[in-house]
Design an enzyme around this catalytic site. Structure first.
Site, PDB file in Angstrom:
ATOM      1  N   SER A   1       0.855  -1.193   0.000  1.00  0.00           N
ATOM      2  CA  SER A   1       0.000   0.000   0.000  1.00  0.00           C
ATOM      3  C   SER A   1       0.894   1.247   0.000  1.00  0.00           C
ATOM      4  O   SER A   1       2.082   1.170   0.320  1.00  0.00           O
ATOM      5  CB  SER A   1      -0.858  -0.023   1.259  1.00  0.00           C
ATOM      6  OG  SER A   1      -1.388   1.238   1.518  1.00  0.00           O
TER       7      SER A   1
ATOM      8  N   TYR B   1      -1.960  -0.600  10.316  1.00  0.00           N
ATOM      9  CA  TYR B   1      -2.016  -0.923   8.884  1.00  0.00           C
ATOM     10  C   TYR B   1      -0.746  -0.446   8.190  1.00  0.00           C
ATOM     11  O   TYR B   1      -0.152  -1.166   7.383  1.00  0.00           O
ATOM     12  CB  TYR B   1      -3.260  -0.263   8.299  1.00  0.00           C
ATOM     13  CG  TYR B   1      -3.563  -0.596   6.851  1.00  0.00           C
ATOM     14  CD1 TYR B   1      -3.840  -1.900   6.459  1.00  0.00           C
ATOM     15  CD2 TYR B   1      -3.596   0.401   5.879  1.00  0.00           C
ATOM     16  CE1 TYR B   1      -4.143  -2.199   5.126  1.00  0.00           C
ATOM     17  CE2 TYR B   1      -3.901   0.115   4.551  1.00  0.00           C
ATOM     18  CZ  TYR B   1      -4.168  -1.191   4.180  1.00  0.00           C
ATOM     19  OH  TYR B   1      -4.458  -1.488   2.872  1.00  0.00           O
TER      20      TYR B   1
END
Ligand code: NAD
Length: 280
Positions: free
Chosen positions: A163, A176
């Site tokens: 990501s 995350y």
């Protein structure tokens, strides 16, 4: 010219019942790849597999598997080997963030000193651990289980899903961000570890795509308008838009296929320029 050579390969896609990975699975099926759609949500996995078979006529099975449970992955592998054959490709797609691992505030400012639960100090370890494990251990364990077939064939390719926040963390989502940064590091580590086996390991770092996991952060539920965070993302994406799931598929196929035979240990951003832009 080296042929793409995807036809009749067997690919396992974890999180294959979700938005991005179902699209990736379909793109592989369109090139003749046999797909095993693994997801915690069996119904979603079976639906994707049946859509694939109908749409592309390529073999596909939907299976329930938990990427955090080695035994459940081993059971899935047994079924895949029986139905589709030994595994050539693994896409480690299961992952995501959760509200319980997200701070309410972006910055700890003085007016929040009596509301610390909205800041770093309010993070719940349970949520933090869950998000970190799903993204990181959830990449490590399937690699351990499914790379065994690749080892026997002395060929194979693993794609991890990273990501934008793996490069520079985004505000509010420390678990995350940390987990995706760990995925980049692990991609390099495993690529080196496997370099003499014929197995390549690479990752895709999608930019911002509007999906179930981030909708609550980017679109105001009541008004349907972009949140300030959503506006900021678009402002910082030079192409000035969200990506479409289909736009990940070219990179996926390239990294899986023989076209990238000399590439291992890279993380490719697919992000409309977000990671290249300083904002100025
Ligand atoms: P999604 O929520 O639509 O799909 C994730 C899927 O994983 C779901 O079907 C879910 O049931 C499954 N899953 C969850 N826990 C699991 C477990 N323990 N075992 C097996 N399956 C499990 O999410 P998405 O947006 O399609 O994201 C797919 C991947 O892309 C994730 O790794 C995510 O972090 C990453 N990603 C997404 C974006 C984005 O903008 N949406 C950006 C960058 C990276």
């Amino acid at each position: 010219m080296i042929p793409l050579n995807l036809k009749d390969k067997v690919a396992v896609i974890t999180g294959g019942g979700g938005v991005l990975c179902s699209t990736m699975a379909k793109s592989l099926a369109s090139q003749g790849v046999k797909t095993a759609i693994l997801d915690l949500n069996l119904e979603a996995a079976e639906k994707v597999a049946s859509e694939i078979t109908q749409e592309f006529g390529t073999k596909s099975i939907g299976l329930s598997a938990n990427v955090l449970d080695k035994a459940s992955l081993e059971n899935a592998k047994e079924e895949i080997n029986k139905t589709l054959g030994p595994v050539d490709y693994l896409v480690n797609g299961a992952g995501g963030n959760a509200a319980s691992a997200t701070t309410k505030a972006e910055f700890l400012t003085e007016d929040l000193f009596d509301k610390l639960e909205d800041t770093f100090f309010g993070l719940q370890m349970e949520g933090f651990d869950k998000v970190f494990a799903l993204n990181f251990q959830g990449t490590l364990l399937p690699s351990m289980v499914f790379a065994k077939d690749m080892l026997e064939k002395k060929a194979g390719s693993i794609i991890n899903v990273s990501s934008m926040n793996s490069y520079t963390p985004l505000t509010k989502i420390p678990a995350y961000s940390a987990a995706k940064a760990a995925i980049n590091n692990f991609t390099q580590w495993l690529a080196v570890h496997f370099a003499k086996t014929g197995i390549r390991v690479n990752a895709i770092a999608p930019g911002f795509l509007l999906t179930n996991q981030n909708r609550f952060l980017l679109i105001d539920e009541k008004t349907g308008e972009a949140t300030p965070r959503g506006e900021k993302i678009i402002r910082n994406t030079p192409m000035e838009r969200y990506g479409e799931p289909e736009e990940l598929c070219g990179t996926l196929m390239y990294l899986l296929s023989d076209w990238s035979n000399f590439i291992t240990g890279v993380v490719v951003p697919v992000d409309g320029g977000f990671s290249a832009y300083s904002g100025v």
